[in-house]
Design an enzyme around this catalytic site. Sequence first.
Site, short mmCIF file in Angstrom:
data_model
loop_
_atom_site.label_atom_id
_atom_site.label_comp_id
_atom_site.label_asym_id
_atom_site.label_seq_id
_atom_site.Cartn_x
_atom_site.Cartn_y
_atom_site.Cartn_z
N GLU A 144 -0.97 -0.85 0.73
CA GLU A 144 -2.35 -0.40 0.88
C GLU A 144 -3.19 -1.42 0.12
OE1 GLU A 144 -5.31 0.18 0.76
OE2 GLU A 144 -5.85 2.28 0.57
N GLU A 153 -9.24 -7.88 -0.20
CA GLU A 153 -8.50 -7.66 -1.44
C GLU A 153 -7.26 -8.54 -1.54
OE1 GLU A 153 -7.71 -3.54 -2.05
OE2 GLU A 153 -9.82 -2.99 -2.21
#
Length: 692
Positions: A144, A153
Amino acid sequence: MKVFCGRANPTTGSVEWLEEDENYDYHQEIARSCYADMLNDKDRNAKYFEGIRAAVGRVKERGERAVVLDIGTGTGLLSMMAATAGADFCYAVEVFKPMADAAVKIVEKNGFSEKIKIINKHSTEVTVGPDGDMECRANILITELFDTELIGEGALPSYEHAHQYLVQEGCEAVPHRATVYAQLVESKRMWSWNKLFPIHVQAEDGEKIIASLPEMENCPGAPAVYDIQLNQVPLSDFTALSDVVTMFSVDFSKPVSRASASHRVQLEPVKSGRAQVVLSWWDMDMDPAGSVKCSMAPYWVLASSEDIPWRDHWMQCVYFLSNEEPVFQGQSVGLTAFHDDYSVWYKLQKGRKENANTNIRIERPMCCCQAHLLWNRPRFGELNDQNRTAQYVRALNKVLERNSVCLSVSDGSLLPLLAHHLGAEKVFTLESSAVSFSLMKKICEANHLEDKIKIIEKHPELLLSSDLDNRKVSVLIGEPFFSTSLLPWHNLYFWYARTAVAGFLTSDATILPQCASLYIMVVEFKDLWRIRSPCGFCEEFDVRIMDQMIKYSLDFREAREAEPHPLWEYPCKSISEPVEVLTFDFRQTVPEHTIRKEGILNLQRAGKSHGAVLWMEYHLIPGLSVSTGLVQISDEKGYCQWTPHCKQAVYFFSSITEPKSEPLTNSPSAVAYTISFSPKSGDVAMDFKFIN
């Protein structure tokens, strides 16, 4: 050991680095993180669990041991799902030490310590082998690592490394793939977040026009994506020029490259118009067949908009084209998505596809006009708000005389140009940063006012009489706007600047705005409360240790301070009426003593009191104000409309942030408040208590 943390200082208008306890920084990261939002995302959790069960099942069907690598494990939730689904062992990687420590405790509390190993490292530092962090390569990869832009990210570098060193060839992956979608639109509202429109001013000698910078016309704008809740944008705010198209997909079960790439799609416009904006989002297939899908699509794309899962950790993307391009129905155009290892951007090309993707040089776009370095997207919208500008024009017309000497104190404001066009004899503008000084110089040159408006690059306390050509200021103006401001009252730096330049004002100088008021109102949020709500149990796993850690971090040092949120994106209704709690008189200098107010907010509407919203209103002249918060309460149910140009301050009540306990036997009838403003620090402190 001490650490240095940046904080906005309203008394200086600057971000200052303060020495804090070594634990301060990570407590703030935990307190303001999205962990609770993610854990409360039931749609996300359920689909991850379904995808993990299926992946473990496929490995077991092949007669293999199911060895999981979980990158970015957070609480360990996904690894616990895998262990429950029958995985033989899980390596759960978490680089953030406080979170890794919490994951160890959560895994132990749920009885999975024998099957899950928490590795407190960045995944690119994990080793495999007899003496390594992992005994063997994994055959199931769970991650995730995604943000609203999908790759922001660092997902691509992490996946690239994992496939090279940590997982087996042909491994199962959850999610299995992600697909990025785009839609070309025309939107005056969204375009106003990226370009400065001409401003028309009616002066005594005719209409004047404040023009934008020539170099802004083709400027790519700010390099970062604008991520917003597109589900709060009405269809009337944009025109779709194309259908939704698939731009590219990433298969996470195969080797992934972090290398820059481009993906071109040929569009057939469904309407003629001006192509200005690309709206984009993604979805994830949790299994190879695509039968378990987690989608970020906005409401107009879905068959039914009634059950759209609310989430704040994944939203939708707004990308601005460098300039608007006319497109015509039936005439094909090419839309290209570019990405490096952390960001995505788009370009529109006219013509056919023959020469697409051949030796394209991929460079991340950067602002070349300087305006996007100072003005963020809401600030552009604010400057383009004709109704707001009209309020300042009305106020300036009331206070300016032909012999007015005007000094403006704001960052990159257009008020000096308005003051000149409306008849001020001399206009000075005080710019405290090199960026705002350079931008104002360009704006004045673009409007041929470089000899009419004097730009001074100084902080107010360093101002000299010679900077003002030895003249006294008769009108001091400010919006006020300062680029370092985060919370509504941070723009009270105008008051400190006014105090610093007091010696350069005439005895009867006009101050505009003349004063400001801090307002407060109790609200019930439709969804925003979820970002601070404890989780308790998530998919039947006990994560209360995480709740306790967040509460401890919220209580650390600045326990219960307000936080900024753009409430036009987060529906709420008023439970109390708005109340003016503090007034700041700019006609006087900043006082030495604390300003304090206590009172009662009566809860007049039924609903849950999730928190208090605070905002500023600036009273330009008597009877004329500009609000940074509430625009109106739209109906008897109390639904609120907020200005889209500013973030409001939200103080979540402890009934929301504390771990769930027994419900109150009686609903509160009022909220007692204590609000204080410290002139020494420029901070606003607050405290609230329910009254039954």
